[in-house]
Design a protein around this motif. Sequence first.
Motif, PDB file in Angstrom:
ATOM      1  N   UNK A 218      18.915  -3.406  12.982  1.00  0.00           N
ATOM      2  CA  UNK A 218      18.898  -3.433  11.598  1.00  0.00           C
ATOM      3  C   UNK A 218      17.269  -2.650  10.815  1.00  0.00           C
ATOM      4  N   UNK A 219      16.728  -3.013  11.306  1.00  0.00           N
ATOM      5  CA  UNK A 219      15.050  -2.731  11.796  1.00  0.00           C
ATOM      6  C   UNK A 219      14.975  -1.289  11.482  1.00  0.00           C
ATOM      7  N   UNK A 220      15.863  -0.390  12.303  1.00  0.00           N
ATOM      8  CA  UNK A 220      15.926   0.535  13.291  1.00  0.00           C
ATOM      9  C   UNK A 220      15.737   1.017  11.692  1.00  0.00           C
ATOM     10  N   UNK A 221      17.236   0.573  11.222  1.00  0.00           N
ATOM     11  CA  UNK A 221      17.712   1.763   9.781  1.00  0.00           C
ATOM     12  C   UNK A 221      17.124   1.293   8.855  1.00  0.00           C
ATOM     13  N   UNK A 222      17.059   0.124   8.588  1.00  0.00           N
ATOM     14  CA  UNK A 222      16.517  -0.503   6.806  1.00  0.00           C
ATOM     15  C   UNK A 222      14.689  -0.790   6.852  1.00  0.00           C
ATOM     16  N   UNK A 223      14.162  -0.832   7.700  1.00  0.00           N
ATOM     17  CA  UNK A 223      12.929  -1.362   7.876  1.00  0.00           C
ATOM     18  C   UNK A 223      12.082  -0.112   7.362  1.00  0.00           C
ATOM     19  N   UNK A 224      11.296  -0.681   5.828  1.00  0.00           N
ATOM     20  CA  UNK A 224      10.951   0.610   5.065  1.00  0.00           C
ATOM     21  C   UNK A 224       8.883   0.352   4.481  1.00  0.00           C
ATOM     22  N   UNK A 225       8.351   1.344   5.172  1.00  0.00           N
ATOM     23  CA  UNK A 225       6.181   1.229   4.727  1.00  0.00           C
ATOM     24  C   UNK A 225       6.601   0.931   3.401  1.00  0.00           C
ATOM     25  N   UNK A 226       6.655   0.275   2.664  1.00  0.00           N
ATOM     26  CA  UNK A 226       5.794   0.373   1.309  1.00  0.00           C
ATOM     27  C   UNK A 226       4.635  -0.197   1.347  1.00  0.00           C
ATOM     28  N   UNK A 227       4.195  -0.650   1.899  1.00  0.00           N
ATOM     29  CA  UNK A 227       2.475  -0.782   1.712  1.00  0.00           C
ATOM     30  C   UNK A 227       1.910   0.415   1.811  1.00  0.00           C
ATOM     31  N   UNK A 228       2.408   1.790   3.250  1.00  0.00           N
ATOM     32  CA  UNK A 228       1.380   2.814   2.556  1.00  0.00           C
ATOM     33  C   UNK A 228       0.534   2.942   4.003  1.00  0.00           C
ATOM     34  N   UNK A 229       0.971   1.471   5.008  1.00  0.00           N
ATOM     35  CA  UNK A 229      -0.504   1.583   6.070  1.00  0.00           C
ATOM     36  C   UNK A 229       0.281   2.645   7.445  1.00  0.00           C
ATOM     37  N   UNK A 230       0.906   2.427   7.289  1.00  0.00           N
ATOM     38  CA  UNK A 230       1.975   3.694   8.396  1.00  0.00           C
ATOM     39  C   UNK A 230       2.831   3.028   9.438  1.00  0.00           C
ATOM     40  N   UNK A 231       2.656   1.600   8.939  1.00  0.00           N
ATOM     41  CA  UNK A 231       3.870   0.620   9.173  1.00  0.00           C
ATOM     42  C   UNK A 231       4.973  -0.084   9.026  1.00  0.00           C
ATOM     43  N   UNK A 232       6.168   0.216   9.634  1.00  0.00           N
ATOM     44  CA  UNK A 232       7.032  -0.385   9.425  1.00  0.00           C
ATOM     45  C   UNK A 232       6.156  -2.414   9.516  1.00  0.00           C
ATOM     46  N   UNK A 233       6.040  -2.941   8.794  1.00  0.00           N
ATOM     47  CA  UNK A 233       5.542  -4.646   8.981  1.00  0.00           C
ATOM     48  C   UNK A 233       6.709  -5.836   8.262  1.00  0.00           C
ATOM     49  N   UNK A 234       7.657  -6.503   8.739  1.00  0.00           N
ATOM     50  CA  UNK A 234       8.281  -7.502   7.946  1.00  0.00           C
ATOM     51  C   UNK A 234       8.542  -8.611   8.666  1.00  0.00           C
ATOM     52  N   UNK A 235       6.485  -8.471   9.276  1.00  0.00           N
ATOM     53  CA  UNK A 235       6.000  -9.829  10.193  1.00  0.00           C
ATOM     54  C   UNK A 235       5.179 -10.469   8.774  1.00  0.00           C
ATOM     55  N   UNK A 236       4.775  -9.225   8.032  1.00  0.00           N
ATOM     56  CA  UNK A 236       2.934  -9.641   7.423  1.00  0.00           C
ATOM     57  C   UNK A 236       2.690  -8.743   6.647  1.00  0.00           C
ATOM     58  N   UNK A 237       4.286  -7.588   5.871  1.00  0.00           N
ATOM     59  CA  UNK A 237       3.662  -7.418   5.012  1.00  0.00           C
ATOM     60  C   UNK A 237       4.639  -7.301   3.742  1.00  0.00           C
ATOM     61  N   UNK A 238       4.333  -8.028   2.584  1.00  0.00           N
ATOM     62  CA  UNK A 238       5.584  -8.768   1.899  1.00  0.00           C
ATOM     63  C   UNK A 238       6.221  -7.606   1.037  1.00  0.00           C
ATOM     64  N   UNK A 239       5.805  -5.974   0.918  1.00  0.00           N
ATOM     65  CA  UNK A 239       5.741  -5.440   0.240  1.00  0.00           C
ATOM     66  C   UNK A 239       6.891  -5.333   1.257  1.00  0.00           C
ATOM     67  N   UNK A 240       6.178  -4.679   2.124  1.00  0.00           N
ATOM     68  CA  UNK A 240       7.324  -4.217   3.553  1.00  0.00           C
ATOM     69  C   UNK A 240       9.057  -4.907   3.742  1.00  0.00           C
TER      70      UNK A 240
END
Length: 425
Positions: A218-240
């Motif tokens: 599901x991460x592969x299909x839906x994770x997004x880089x919303x803070x623009x740092x080039x990584x999809x970070x669902x551990x540390x970025x609340x924006x992502x």
Amino acid sequence: MSLSARRLCLLSVVLLPLWGCQSGPGAASPAADAAGTPSREAASMAPARPTAPSFAAWVADFRREAAAAGIDAATLAAAFDDATYLPEVIRRDRAQPEFSRRVWTYLDGAVSPARIRRGHDRWQAHRSVIEAAATRTGVPAPILVAIWGIESSYGEHFGDVSTIDALATLGYDGRRPDFARRELMAALRILARGDIDRAHMRGSWAGAMGHTQFLPSSFERHARDADGDGRRDIWGSIADVMASTADYLAEAGWRPGEPWGVEVRLPRGFDYARTELDVRAPAADWAERGVTAVDGGSLPALADASVIAPAGAQGPAFLVGHNFRVIMRYNASTSYALAVGLLADRLAGRPGVQGDWPREQAALSHDQIRLLQQALNARGFDTGTPDGVIGPATRGGVRAYQRARGETPDGFVTRALLERLRPAS
């Protein structure tokens, strides 16, 4: 827990997914029709296979398979050079709850005053990124915050188990090895892409990751880089986290501007056989049958609404629509979806449940439910194969029995019903 094929979680009545302790989007589940958490685990557990050399051989074989699938050598070395078999993961995978929990017990924890207060605080602290995700997708901010709260208590408890080790353990020795192997391959692709490193790819014992518990697929299909740092970070970025969770619900079909549902009152003589999610009708049709909003207002304009009564005629009832079923795509449990909806309502300043739950009704064990199913079947009231799980077939058999006795046929299972069905000793 979280996302993937659709939730390897729970049984079917009042349990939150066992496949992961928590819930979350898409973890393949045989589908529950109510939720809760196991009240305690069975005393005897099947022993885990202790043979480390066999695990090492399995890892080596999977490593070759992953290389053939295009995973680079550096990623494979990082993932598997120090791969560890985790006996606790297998113990939890094989654990079976002795008792199911009543829906109100689950809701007491899921929508507690402390969780509501904490949700307001976290929403305020991250308002800009939460509102941005809501505006982009049409998924309301309170729904996103509610899922965050229920999945990980707003990031306080999303697990500290190595995702690679957990999935490798489950692929080698778990109950659903093919599922675990697919998720492990997805986890390797995430590592190879550079979204997270192995040391920080952590989550629940079942492989669900991050603040809102995504499985790797599901991460592969839906994770997004919303803070623009080039990584999809669902551990540390609340924006992502918020962007990814909103994307999942939007793609699952969320209808902007439509509520999940509303608490209702049912008229005297209401046909409780219609309180199943597969019975759908426009809200106007339900109104013609005498269903009214508990607050006295008009029913929301839901085109394909269902009525659910988790405690039968003894407890509250709810009119739920399409977005309620979208929440169930995240976790295939009516109690989970109800908890998300009710917590979101409280976060948005709306009142909680107005009706009273029959709190005097104790939970039944799975063995007791199986006995009840067997007794009903023996009397000609079909509940399907006795399995200790209360689903539509069991409720149908209970309703038929209640109807034959001139009782309100609401399908609600109680200990008194079981005692009445027990053969005289």
